[in-house]
Design an enzyme around this catalytic site. Structure first.
Site, PDB file in Angstrom:
ATOM      1  CG  HIS B  80      -1.478   1.337   1.558  1.00  0.00           C
ATOM      2  ND1 HIS B  80      -2.349   2.006   0.740  1.00  0.00           N
ATOM      3  CD2 HIS B  80      -1.243   2.150   2.616  1.00  0.00           C
ATOM      4  CE1 HIS B  80      -2.645   3.181   1.278  1.00  0.00           C
ATOM      5  NE2 HIS B  80      -1.972   3.303   2.429  1.00  0.00           N
ATOM      6  CG  ASP B 109       8.257  18.112 -26.486  1.00  0.00           C
ATOM      7  OD1 ASP B 109       8.072  17.771 -25.296  1.00  0.00           O
ATOM      8  OD2 ASP B 109       8.077  17.360 -27.446  1.00  0.00           O
ATOM      9  CD1 TRP B 144       7.081   3.925   4.445  1.00  0.00           C
ATOM     10  CD2 TRP B 144       8.192   5.075   2.889  1.00  0.00           C
ATOM     11  NE1 TRP B 144       7.328   5.175   4.952  1.00  0.00           N
ATOM     12  CE2 TRP B 144       8.008   5.906   4.015  1.00  0.00           C
ATOM     13  CE3 TRP B 144       8.872   5.594   1.771  1.00  0.00           C
ATOM     14  CZ2 TRP B 144       8.481   7.224   4.062  1.00  0.00           C
ATOM     15  CZ3 TRP B 144       9.335   6.903   1.830  1.00  0.00           C
ATOM     16  CH2 TRP B 144       9.138   7.697   2.964  1.00  0.00           C
ATOM     17  CB  SER B 174      11.446   5.980 -13.826  1.00  0.00           C
ATOM     18  OG  SER B 174      10.376   6.863 -13.985  1.00  0.00           O
ATOM     19  CB  SER B 175      11.998   9.545  -9.948  1.00  0.00           C
ATOM     20  OG  SER B 175      10.864   8.770  -9.741  1.00  0.00           O
ATOM     21  CG  HIS B 259      12.457  14.793   6.019  1.00  0.00           C
ATOM     22  ND1 HIS B 259      11.296  14.670   6.724  1.00  0.00           N
ATOM     23  CD2 HIS B 259      12.555  16.079   5.661  1.00  0.00           C
ATOM     24  CE1 HIS B 259      10.736  15.850   6.807  1.00  0.00           C
ATOM     25  NE2 HIS B 259      11.471  16.728   6.168  1.00  0.00           N
ATOM     26  CD  GLU B 261       9.599  10.266  -2.317  1.00  0.00           C
ATOM     27  OE1 GLU B 261      10.622  10.595  -2.955  1.00  0.00           O
ATOM     28  OE2 GLU B 261       8.523   9.975  -2.860  1.00  0.00           O
ATOM     29  CE1 TYR B 263       8.524  19.717   3.894  1.00  0.00           C
ATOM     30  CE2 TYR B 263      10.218  18.159   4.545  1.00  0.00           C
ATOM     31  CZ  TYR B 263       9.241  19.070   4.877  1.00  0.00           C
ATOM     32  OH  TYR B 263       8.990  19.329   6.182  1.00  0.00           O
ATOM     33  CB  SER B 274       0.563  28.670  -5.263  1.00  0.00           C
ATOM     34  OG  SER B 274       1.009  28.188  -4.035  1.00  0.00           O
ATOM     35  CG  HIS B 308      12.562  14.552  11.712  1.00  0.00           C
ATOM     36  ND1 HIS B 308      12.287  15.759  11.127  1.00  0.00           N
ATOM     37  CD2 HIS B 308      12.082  13.628  10.853  1.00  0.00           C
ATOM     38  CE1 HIS B 308      11.676  15.564   9.976  1.00  0.00           C
ATOM     39  NE2 HIS B 308      11.535  14.278   9.790  1.00  0.00           N
ATOM     40  CG  HIS B 309      12.022  10.162   9.781  1.00  0.00           C
ATOM     41  ND1 HIS B 309      10.666  10.005   9.649  1.00  0.00           N
ATOM     42  CD2 HIS B 309      12.336  11.239   9.036  1.00  0.00           C
ATOM     43  CE1 HIS B 309      10.190  10.943   8.840  1.00  0.00           C
ATOM     44  NE2 HIS B 309      11.177  11.714   8.459  1.00  0.00           N
ATOM     45  CB  THR B 334       5.612  24.866   6.490  1.00  0.00           C
ATOM     46  OG1 THR B 334       6.807  24.132   6.226  1.00  0.00           O
ATOM     47  CG2 THR B 334       4.428  24.074   5.982  1.00  0.00           C
ATOM     48  CE  LYS B 337       5.524  27.296  -0.753  1.00  0.00           C
ATOM     49  NZ  LYS B 337       6.747  28.045  -0.710  1.00  0.00           N
ATOM     50  NE  ARG B 456       4.222   3.753  11.038  1.00  0.00           N
ATOM     51  CZ  ARG B 456       5.241   4.462  10.621  1.00  0.00           C
ATOM     52  NH1 ARG B 456       6.134   4.882  11.494  1.00  0.00           N
ATOM     53  NH2 ARG B 456       5.366   4.750   9.358  1.00  0.00           N
TER      54      ARG B 456
HETATM   55  C1  HEM Z   1       5.398  18.134   3.970  1.00  0.00           C
HETATM   56  C2  HEM Z   1       4.626  17.161   4.196  1.00  0.00           C
HETATM   57  C3  HEM Z   1       4.995  16.016   5.071  1.00  0.00           C
HETATM   58  C4  HEM Z   1       4.923  14.719   4.726  1.00  0.00           C
HETATM   59  C5  HEM Z   1       4.454  14.176   3.373  1.00  0.00           C
HETATM   60  C6  HEM Z   1       5.355  13.945   5.848  1.00  0.00           C
HETATM   61  C7  HEM Z   1       5.410  12.559   5.877  1.00  0.00           C
HETATM   62  C8  HEM Z   1       5.835  11.813   6.923  1.00  0.00           C
HETATM   63  C9  HEM Z   1       5.912  10.402   6.937  1.00  0.00           C
HETATM   64  C10 HEM Z   1       5.577   9.474   5.766  1.00  0.00           C
HETATM   65  C11 HEM Z   1       6.341  10.026   8.141  1.00  0.00           C
HETATM   66  C12 HEM Z   1       6.468   8.618   8.654  1.00  0.00           C
HETATM   67  C13 HEM Z   1       7.697   8.002   8.261  1.00  0.00           C
HETATM   68  C14 HEM Z   1       7.660   6.531   8.534  1.00  0.00           C
HETATM   69  O1  HEM Z   1       7.129   5.812   7.702  1.00  0.00           O
HETATM   70  O2  HEM Z   1       8.169   6.124   9.583  1.00  0.00           O
HETATM   71  C15 HEM Z   1       6.604  11.218   8.880  1.00  0.00           C
HETATM   72  C16 HEM Z   1       7.122  11.267  10.148  1.00  0.00           C
HETATM   73  C17 HEM Z   1       7.555  12.427  10.755  1.00  0.00           C
HETATM   74  N1  HEM Z   1       7.313  13.721  10.341  1.00  0.00           N
HETATM   75 FE1  HEM Z   1       6.454  14.255   8.644  1.00  0.00          FE
HETATM   76  N2  HEM Z   1       5.693  14.790   6.856  1.00  0.00           N
HETATM   77  C18 HEM Z   1       5.489  16.066   6.425  1.00  0.00           C
HETATM   78  C19 HEM Z   1       5.681  17.231   7.128  1.00  0.00           C
HETATM   79  C20 HEM Z   1       6.290  17.285   8.351  1.00  0.00           C
HETATM   80  C21 HEM Z   1       6.560  18.498   9.078  1.00  0.00           C
HETATM   81  C22 HEM Z   1       6.194  19.900   8.598  1.00  0.00           C
HETATM   82  C23 HEM Z   1       7.202  18.123  10.201  1.00  0.00           C
HETATM   83  C24 HEM Z   1       7.746  18.952  11.321  1.00  0.00           C
HETATM   84  C25 HEM Z   1       7.847  20.259  11.335  1.00  0.00           C
HETATM   85  C26 HEM Z   1       7.318  16.684  10.193  1.00  0.00           C
HETATM   86  C27 HEM Z   1       7.918  15.926  11.176  1.00  0.00           C
HETATM   87  C28 HEM Z   1       7.909  14.564  11.223  1.00  0.00           C
HETATM   88  C29 HEM Z   1       8.561  13.798  12.242  1.00  0.00           C
HETATM   89  C30 HEM Z   1       9.368  14.344  13.391  1.00  0.00           C
HETATM   90  C31 HEM Z   1       8.328  12.447  11.951  1.00  0.00           C
HETATM   91  C32 HEM Z   1       8.827  11.226  12.709  1.00  0.00           C
HETATM   92  C33 HEM Z   1       7.757  10.633  13.524  1.00  0.00           C
HETATM   93  C34 HEM Z   1       8.164   9.279  14.051  1.00  0.00           C
HETATM   94  O3  HEM Z   1       8.355   8.371  13.255  1.00  0.00           O
HETATM   95  O4  HEM Z   1       8.272   9.141  15.288  1.00  0.00           O
HETATM   96  N3  HEM Z   1       6.743  16.210   9.072  1.00  0.00           N
HETATM   97  N4  HEM Z   1       6.274  12.308   8.123  1.00  0.00           N
HETATM   98 CU   LIG Z   2      10.739  13.624   8.031  1.00  0.00          CU
END
Ligand code: HEM
Ligand SMILES: [Cu+2]
Lengths: 213, 647
Positions: B80, B109, B144, B174-175, B259, B261, B263, B274, B308-309, B334, B337, B456
């Protein structure tokens, strides 16, 4: 500058529309590609550095004391210094090749393109020799962390050199057929960019892997 | 400085070729068709990813459910995520890049049309390849993020993770080539007068996203290659068992990609929103420059926060503080914006079309996701939240509330340009409200479940934990989303067949793509426009006021007013004479089948590494790898020397 040549070549092509920056798109794409390659190599080099000195078992790259006993390092620094020198020289050949192409010197173009490829092949030959030697000494991809990181990093670089040699041979063949005149400078310039890049990467790899203990 | 571009002199006619039929699509190098192919394929994968999510939610509907085994549950939630991220959302944004970027910058093009086709076909085969794993009952099953060492052969035997390492190398490749193409297109193919600070904001954010892609995906490619070497050739990169490898190496490499990714998935959406908000507020984007620079800042900071992950891995207080701080900093651009979007709507003459509703909802839902992100960025709080459903809630508010809502907004907005017909607004509104209600029902309770301690990636739960009611609510929410998506799919299809005819500029928008007919002719612009302002169709651009030089100007004009004063007008332009590119003497690159051959060669080569394991040592299928390699080499030469493609 060679740009003038390129423009002259382009004017002959009715499909040509000037670019926004005045720079050729292919060249710009190649620089971007090199940027991406820097991160590819950077990640491999970072992995190598992260694991430097942490193999649990030998063979080790450099002379190492294991339980008070000296284990001789496996790297052959004189040989690799030689092959590094050869690779650097090949970059000089590449410059001469480009120069010959710009001047429309057909036999010079063929000669220097072939020489570049030849020097590249000598470098590759040294690498093959080194790899087989290591294999006989008992160092493989699977032996330890050093083996894995060393073979993958230098092998990845070697694969790039191989592609470069094929690329140069193709260009040399085309030059021989008279298809790489001054209007095709850009094609050779891009090949040169690639070749110099591969050299520069080796200049980073060589001290990190071979010289620093 | 670039000279004023003119229509190229007539050129010896290229061999005539079919413009309809399957073959014309397979060999096309037209960025608009490639955009449509990306869009259709990615939308189908969105449905596949949705089915996978649906099965996951059915499994969690009641405690101690045995509808799915733990093993198939692992495969479903992993696929998924992979499907949604790599096969649906990224390619959906790529569909917009492809279709829109050349139109927005006034180009015929992209810089490298065949490379563009190649990136589509590599994605196409890569997606098939990943999904073939279902038929071998060996879909990737480690999330993932594929945390090594858990994913080395010792702990993940079987083919599951081989599919992951091989498939994602292909898709990542590809990307990378696609983004290379967009970077050069945007920098080098702009119409005369289209300075960087006059580019539409969507194009700007595409540029920033593409830079993130060529860099972040390079790191990922190496991470995955190292894991592939470990799994297939016995190296020790992640072998913590007997070789002393570092258990954090994978996490660093992965998140250095992972991370950025996120963005990569949100920046293009910010660009779309926008564009939508100003059009339906009848006001220029508030703080365009700030929008551009905050986008660049987000891209830049996005690179410095990956760990931060990894707070829970025990990196130590210094690293934790650094990454907490840098993460919190991202909230600033952010937030800027978000204020700019609100500022755009402030005092505007708002029109609540479906596209507009989705954009407004995007702002709200994305803010919720951003706030839970800031909550995670405090390391001590994260230690509680990580690996609970709270993180799942965060992900989905940013991915669904952010990326998906934004994509739907973009689709309602640009669909008329792509197909020349309008989506049905009534169905659109039903789709919108059901989606909004469904997503909040599904994902909001996850915050609570996480706080209550539901882990989770757990395949079931006991009935005395207090998880049941919220899980059931979520599954019902999922059904609402499914319903909404069905309505959307029907709308997309019926509008294509018999929607209301759109005209050039149905929304009265400001950017160049709306100056040409819908759908645009193959050559895009009959004459390359000269651009004098950032909103050429609104600002009474002198060059365009005499009529856009690629068609007849309609009598009907619509006034654009800003705070009561007229700033310009919108005109409809019709291409009456329906001339082909050839009639007009415009050179377009001829079609080519080498992109698909090359992509097929790459897939055969990577596929052979799976199938030689299936068939066992008796037939090690070396000839399949060899055939793939030969095809690649041959196709590369054919590609390079194909006549008619000087560039
Ligand atoms: C821009 C859009 C964002 C997307 C698409 C996104 C996506 C994600 C995803 C997919 C995860 C989980 C990763 C995993 O699979 O373990 C995650 C975790 C996290 N995100 Fe975001 N995020 C976004 C924005 C932000 C922002 C703005 C912040 C902080 C200012 C943030 C802080 C965090 C943190 C600290 C985690 C870790 C949480 C943990 O696993 O304990 N993210 N984010
Ligand atoms: Cu992140």
């Amino acid at each position: 500058m060679d740009h003038a040549h390129a423009m002259a070549g382009h004017a002959a092509d009715p499909a040509h529309i000037d670019t926004s920056t005045g720079l050729d798109s292919r060249k710009m794409a190649f620089w971007t590609f090199i940027g991406s390659e820097c991160l590819l190599f950077g990640s491999l080099i970072a992995t190598y550095m992260a694991y430097k000195g942490s193999s649990l078992t030998g063979p080790y790259p450099h002379d190492t004391l294991v339980n008070g006993k000296l284990e001789h390092g496996i790297l052959n620094i004189p040989l690799t210094s030689f092959s590094t020198f050869i690779l650097l020289m090949s970059s000089v050949m590449m410059v001469l090749a480009l120069n010959a192409v710009q001047k429309g010197d057909k036999s010079g173009s063929v000669l220097w393109l072939l020489m570049t490829a030849l020097f590249g092949s000598v470098f590759l030959g040294c690498q093959v020799f080194e790899f087989t030697h290591f294999y006989h000494e008992g160092l493989t991809l699977q032996t330890n962390l050093f083996g894995s990181t060393f073979f993958v990093l230098t092998g990845f670089h070697g694969a790039h050199v191989t592609v470069g040699v094929i690329y140069l041979l193709t260009l040399a063949y085309l030059a021989h057929k008279g298809k790489v005149g001054p209007e095709k400078t850009l094609n050779v310039e891009i090949a040169g960019l690639y070749w110099h890049f591969v050299d520069v990467i080796w200049i980073v790899i060589f001290p990190l892997v071979y010289l620093i203990k | 400085m670039a000279s004023t571009a003119t229509v190229a002199a007539p050129r010896a006619a290229a061999a005539p070729h079919a413009e309809t039929g399957l073959w014309s699509w397979i060999t096309t190098v037209d960025h608009k068709r490639i955009g449509v192919m990306y869009g259709v394929t990615a939308f189908l994968y969105f449905l596949v990813g949705g089915i996978e999510a649906g099965l996951v939610r059915v499994q969690l509907f009641v405690p101690n459910n045995d509808f799915l085994s733990a093993e198939s549950y692992n495969q479903l939630f992993s696929m998924h995520a992979l499907t949604m991220i790599f096969l649906a959302l990224m390619p959906l944004t790529a569909a917009f890049f492809n279709f829109l970027v050349p139109l927005q910058i006034g180009a015929r093009d992209v810089a490298f049309p065949r490379l563009n086709a190649l990136s589509f076909w590599v994605y196409f085969f890569g997606g098939l390849f990943l999904n073939v794993s279902w038929f071998l009952k060996a879909a990737p099953n480690s999330g993932w993020f594929a945390y090594a060492p858990l994913t080395i052969k010792t702990f993940s035997p079987g083919l599951n993770m081989d599919f992951y390492v091989l498939g994602l190398q292909v898709v990542g490749f590809s990307s990378i080539i696609a983004s290379l193409n967009f970077i050069i297109t945007i920098i080098n193919m702009r119409a005369p007068g289209m300075r960087l600070m006059r580019m539409p904001i969507f194009t700007w954010l595409t540029l920033i996203t593409s830079v993130l892609m060529v860099t972040a995906l390079a790191v990922f490619t190496i991470a995955v290659t190292e894991l592939m070497f470990d799994r297939l050739f016995g190296t020790n990169f992640f072998n913590t068992v007997s070789a002393g490898a570092d258990p954090l190496l994978w996490q660093h490499l992965f998140w250095m990609f992972g991370h950025p990714e996120v963005y990569i998935l949100i920046l293009p959406i910010m660009g779309m929103v926008s564009e939508v908000l100003p059009t339906f507020s009848r006001k220029p984007l508030f703080g365009y420059n700030v929008m551009v620079f905050s986008g660049i800042l987000i891209g830049w900071l996005g690179w410095g926060v990956w760990s931060h992950h990894m707070f829970a891995t025990g990196m130590g207080p210094i690293a934790d503080s650094f990454f907490a701080l840098s993460t919190m900093l991202i909230a600033i651009p952010t937030g800027i914006k978000i204020f700019n979007w609100l500022g755009t709507m402030w005092g505007g003459n708002l029109r609540f079309t479906t596209a507009m509703l989705f954009s407004i909802a995007f702002i709200a839902m994305f803010t919720v996701g951003g706030i839970s992100g800031v909550m995670h960025s405090a390391a001590p709080a994260d230690l509680q939240q990580t690996d609970t459903y709270f993180v799942v809630a965060h992900i989905h508010y940013v991915f669904f509330g952010g990326t998906v809502l934004g994509l739907w907004s973009g689709l309602y907005y640009w669909y008329p340009k792509v197909f020349g017909r309008m989506l049905d607004e009534k169905m659109g509104k039903v789709h919108f409200w059901l989606t909004l209600i469904g997503m909040n029902m599904t994902f909001f309770p996850m915050h609570f479940l996480g706080m209550y301690g539901m882990p989770r990636r757990t395949f079931t739960y006991a009935d005395n934990l207090g998880f049941t009611a919220l899980n059931q609510l979520e599954t019902v929410g999922m059904v609402v989303i499914v319903l909404a998506t069905l309505i959307f799919a029907i709308n997309l299809f019926t509008a294509w067949k018999r929607g209301e005819v759109a005209g050039n500029n149905p929304w009265g928008a400001a950017t160049l793509e709306w100056s040409i007919p819908s759908p645009p002719p193959v050559y895009n612009f009959r004459e390359i426009p000269v651009v004098h302002s950032r909103m050429p169709l609104w600002e009474g651009d002198p060059a365009l006021s005499g009529g856009i030089p690629h068609g007849k100007v309609d009598e009907t004009t619509e006034r654009i007013t800003l705070g009561g004063t007229k700033v310009g007008e919108v005109r409809d332009v019709t291409d009456e004479n329906k001339m082909s590119a050839h009639d007009l003497g415009i050179h377009l690159p001829p079609p080519s089948y080498w992109p698909i051959v090359l992509a097929a060669g790459i897939s055969v080569f990577f596929g052979s590494m799976i199938f030689r394991q299936v068939t066992g040592p008796a037939h090690n299928l070396w000839y399949l790898s060899f055939a793939g390699l030969v095809t690649i080499v041959f196709a590369v030469y054919a590609f390079a020397f194909e006549p008619g493609h000087s560039h």
